[in-house]
Design a protein around this motif. Structure first.
Motif, mmCIF file in Angstrom:
data_model
loop_
_atom_site.group_PDB
_atom_site.id
_atom_site.type_symbol
_atom_site.label_atom_id
_atom_site.label_comp_id
_atom_site.label_asym_id
_atom_site.label_seq_id
_atom_site.Cartn_x
_atom_site.Cartn_y
_atom_site.Cartn_z
ATOM 1 N N MET A 118 0.726 -0.851 0.010
ATOM 2 C CA MET A 118 -0.063 0.310 -0.340
ATOM 3 C C MET A 118 0.823 1.442 0.078
ATOM 4 S SD MET A 118 -3.150 0.615 3.202
ATOM 5 C CE MET A 118 -2.445 1.816 3.996
ATOM 6 N N VAL A 119 0.994 2.008 -0.986
ATOM 7 C CA VAL A 119 1.339 2.855 -0.977
ATOM 8 C C VAL A 119 1.022 4.546 -0.633
ATOM 9 C CG1 VAL A 119 3.110 4.644 -2.761
ATOM 10 C CG2 VAL A 119 2.455 2.287 -3.336
ATOM 11 N N MET A 120 1.633 5.082 0.290
ATOM 12 C CA MET A 120 0.634 5.846 0.699
ATOM 13 C C MET A 120 1.406 7.120 0.213
ATOM 14 S SD MET A 120 -0.841 5.659 4.598
ATOM 15 C CE MET A 120 -1.353 6.668 4.838
ATOM 16 N N TYR A 121 0.280 9.055 0.267
ATOM 17 C CA TYR A 121 1.125 10.079 -0.061
ATOM 18 C C TYR A 121 0.732 10.186 0.489
ATOM 19 C CZ TYR A 121 3.557 14.044 -2.373
ATOM 20 O OH TYR A 121 3.617 14.740 -2.542
ATOM 21 N N ALA A 122 0.805 11.288 1.938
ATOM 22 C CA ALA A 122 0.028 13.330 2.156
ATOM 23 C C ALA A 122 -1.281 12.004 2.933
ATOM 24 C CB ALA A 122 -0.166 14.319 1.295
ATOM 25 N N GLY A 123 -1.585 11.627 4.007
ATOM 26 C CA GLY A 123 -2.079 10.921 3.943
ATOM 27 C C GLY A 123 -3.456 10.002 3.490
ATOM 28 N N HIS A 124 -2.670 10.079 1.893
ATOM 29 C CA HIS A 124 -3.913 8.866 0.790
ATOM 30 C C HIS A 124 -3.665 7.986 0.942
ATOM 31 C CE1 HIS A 124 -6.831 12.725 0.511
ATOM 32 N NE2 HIS A 124 -6.365 12.960 0.615
ATOM 33 N N VAL A 125 -4.036 6.896 0.250
ATOM 34 C CA VAL A 125 -3.671 6.163 0.273
ATOM 35 C C VAL A 125 -3.337 5.914 -2.014
ATOM 36 C CG1 VAL A 125 -4.082 3.186 -0.477
ATOM 37 C CG2 VAL A 125 -4.430 4.605 1.561
ATOM 38 N N VAL A 126 -2.119 6.149 -2.179
ATOM 39 C CA VAL A 126 -2.340 6.489 -3.752
ATOM 40 C C VAL A 126 -3.189 5.441 -4.431
ATOM 41 C CG1 VAL A 126 -1.221 8.044 -3.466
ATOM 42 C CG2 VAL A 126 0.039 6.385 -3.465
ATOM 43 N N GLU A 127 -2.033 3.927 -4.395
ATOM 44 C CA GLU A 127 -1.873 2.948 -5.290
ATOM 45 C C GLU A 127 -1.683 1.805 -4.021
ATOM 46 O OE1 GLU A 127 0.830 2.308 -7.839
ATOM 47 O OE2 GLU A 127 0.408 1.193 -9.058
ATOM 48 N N THR A 128 -2.275 0.582 -3.910
ATOM 49 C CA THR A 128 -2.443 -0.489 -3.599
ATOM 50 C C THR A 128 -2.623 -1.633 -4.340
ATOM 51 O OG1 THR A 128 -5.117 -1.036 -3.312
ATOM 52 C CG2 THR A 128 -3.660 -0.402 -1.267
#
Lengths: 302, 333
Positions: B226-236
């Motif tokens: 699970m890739v996170m960026y700035a509090g969001h999940v951007v890609e799983t």
């Protein structure tokens, strides 16, 4: 003292789990002893403790026994090597029993002060919500000059040595609370506290079993230094007639009684004065030495 | 099948002088038994806060403002502190980043090993000790009896991390959360610790959530990423999908910034710019100021999650067409 150290030795042998902790104590002690001044202070404290513990053996006369024929004898008189006071009481014997009083009052008031101070410090350091309230209360206690606060408390409770203990202990609470709070604030940010929480430990358990043991070094130093202040304050309060009541032998009271005879028999004020000075000095230098010995950073320059 | 841990639309925010700032903005994921989920992202993107939210160990000024966390079918967000305490260290355990500071310096390893047993079991002293020895042997420390009597400063970093793992495993947790467990360790020790966690996962059937910023670690242990960026999940996606077919520009950027020793020509491509602050207001996609493919639409609208394959999701407008096309294909067939 000798008995207890032998006992401690036995503990080392029987209890291997605690041997590491004992080693730490021995190490600190060795570092403390390296400091010449602290060693000197330690010797004085040990002498005082021995005198206080075995006062009846060291005292040549009962401390309150009057002998009006031999009153106001000077230092080096036959049978009274520190002379006698205006009632013919032996100064040496009174000094020895006075050591007992000041030590007991010192230990009692420091112990009470530590209990209160540590409790307040732990609570205010650990629980952010209590911090403001407790620290303002502590500020309030700080606002009074110490001796004035003690006099106020004694005026309310009445004059006796036990009330002196209470008064002095209340006066030690704010400083102790501040010191403990500071340590708690730095310890609680450590990852091992979070790790303990992640294991499901309750706040009480974390505070008592994990935070407190990490704050012991500053508390030990504070307690030693505070002993000096406590002994000095006891003498001061007794000098003012608020502490020990005659005929109890107490150093401050001895000075107070001796001041009327300052020109005819100066030893009545000088001898207990020196005793107070030496003991206060001893606790202060030992406290200083302990601070250095317990500081892990000091290892580098040794 | 019901998953071990299910996080739905989690929003964790912090009360600060500037008002409430969300650090985690609607994160959803799930972990099955015996599965390793890696949470990847730059420092400060909300990885650790997500895991601390699951543990219920947020700092004083943090709170879960929205969403639900279910663990073995039980909702955790509304649980009282007392009830959470029974889960922590018992069903859910955590390993921390710094083995150097995560052990209390004034107690022996043995004493600290017995803490979770003392808190969650009713074993007597002897049983606790034998369990501690058993655990230390399990994590590959020989001479466990001796280690029990040592203080943390007498152990090396790798040994301490093993002790931490042993402590975390004391009560046979079903979920292990590891917050960058290998960041502070040597590369050789890193591999050992990762292998150890992997073996233990297989033996005990735990679910593992591993937080890391090291793509190498991800490749080695993850089942899903699970890739996170700035509090969001951007890609799983599964680990193969993420490494072989990264969709989101941020994931591509992350993979491009991993050094490649085999290729001498290879030059590192850093992602330009830095992670936005919590209080920075960014319209549309939060990654668009740093994104090489940003379009007008990215600046205006926050992209939803687009399904790329069964498990693979990407939160980027670039995949809007792909998915709509695919769904059209599906509709035709």
């Amino acid at each position: 003292m000798a008995d207890s150290s032998a006992l401690a030795q036995k503990n080392i042998n029987t209890n291997k789990q605690e041997s590491k902790k004992e080693k730490m104590v021995v190490q600190t002690f060795k570092r403390l002893v390296k400091n010449k001044l602290a060693l000197f202070g330690l010797v004085i404290i040990v002498i005082q403790v021995i005198l206080a513990a075995f006062a009846p053996w060291f005292a040549t006369y009962p401390p309150a026994e009057q002998d009006l024929v031999n009153s106001e004898l000077g230092i080096g008189s036959e049978g009274h090597w520190l002379g006698t006071d205006n009632y013919g009481r032996d100064v040496w014997s009174r000094l020895v029993f006075g050591a007992r009083v000041s030590l007991l009052v010192g230990i009692g008031s420091v112990a009470l002060g530590l209990v209160g101070g540590i409790a307040l410090g732990l609570l205010s350091g650990y629980f952010k919500k209590l911090d403001g309230v407790i620290m303002r209360f502590v500020d309030l206690l700080f606002a009074f000059p110490g001796i004035l606060l003690a006099m106020l408390i004694i005026a309310m409770l009445g004059t006796s040595l036990i009330n002196v203990v209470i008064a002095i202990s209340i006066w030690s609470i704010p400083t102790c609370a501040r010191i403990v709070r500071g340590s708690v604030l730095s310890v609680k940010k450590q990852e091992y506290i979070l790790a303990m929480r992640s294991l499901g430990a309750s706040n009480t358990r974390i505070l008592m079993k994990h935070v407190l043991p990490n704050c012991t070094a500053p508390i030990i130093v504070f307690a030693t230094m505070r002993m000096a202040t406590a002994i000095l304050s006891t003498a001061a309060l007794s000098f003012l007639g608020l502490g020990a009541q005659p005929p109890t032998a107490e150093w401050g009271a001895m000075i107070a009684a001796g001041q009327d005879f300052m020109f005819t028999s100066p030893h009545l004020t000088i001898v207990p004065g020196i005793a107070i000075m030496l003991v206060v000095f001893a606790f202060n230098v030992v406290g200083d030495g302990l601070r250095d010995a317990l500081d892990p950073n000091m290892e580098l320059d040794q | 099948m019901e998953s071990l841990l299910n996080v739905q639309n989690l929003v964790t925010s912090f009360r600060t002088a500037d008002g409430k700032l969300p650090a985690v903005r609607g994160v959803s994921f799930s972990v099955q038994e015996g599965e390793t989920l890696c949470i990847v992202g730059e420092s400060g993107c909300g990885k650790s806060i997500t895991t601390l939210s699951v543990m219920g160990l947020l700092p004083d000024n943090g709170e879960i403002s929205e969403g639900s966390i279910t663990f073995q079918g039980e909702e955790l967000t509304h649980k009282k502190e007392e009830e959470m305490r029974k889960h922590r260290g018992n069903d859910i355990s955590m390993i921390f980043q710094e083995p150097m500071t995560a052990l209390n310096p004034v107690f022996t390893v043995g004493y600290q090993m017995m803490e979770p047993l003392h808190l969650h079991t009713k074993l007597n002293k002897k049983e606790k000790k034998s369990r501690a020895v058993e655990l230390l042997t399990q994590v590959g420390l020989s001479d466990a009896e001796k280690v029990l009597k040592k203080y943390p400063h007498e152990l090396s970093g790798g040994m301490r991390q093993r002790v931490m793992i042993a402590i975390a495993l004391a009560c046979n947790p079903s979920l292990l959360i590891a917050d960058e467990p290998t960041t502070a360790l040597d590369v050789t020790i890193q591999a050992q610790i990762l292998d150890l966690i992997d073996d233990l996962k297989r033996d005990l059937g735990m679910g593992v959530v591993m937080v890391t910023h090291d793509m190498g670690v991800v490749a080695e242990v993850a089942d899903r990423v699970m890739v996170m960026y700035a509090g969001h999940v951007v890609e799983t996606g599964t680990v193969e999908e993420i490494f072989e077919n990264p969709k989101h520009p941020y994931t591509k950027g992350l993979l491009a910034s991993v050094p490649n020793v085999d290729d001498e020509e290879h030059s590192l491509e850093a992602i330009p710019g830095s992670l936005p602050n919590l209080n920075e207001k960014i319209s549309g996609c939060r990654f668009h100021p740093r994104c090489p493919f940003a379009t007008e639409k990215c600046k205006e609208e926050d992209p939803p999650r687009f399904q790329i394959s069964n498990q693979h999701q990407s939160k980027c407008w670039l995949h809007e067409e792909a998915t709509t096309n695919e769904s059209r294909h599906e509709a035709y067939s």
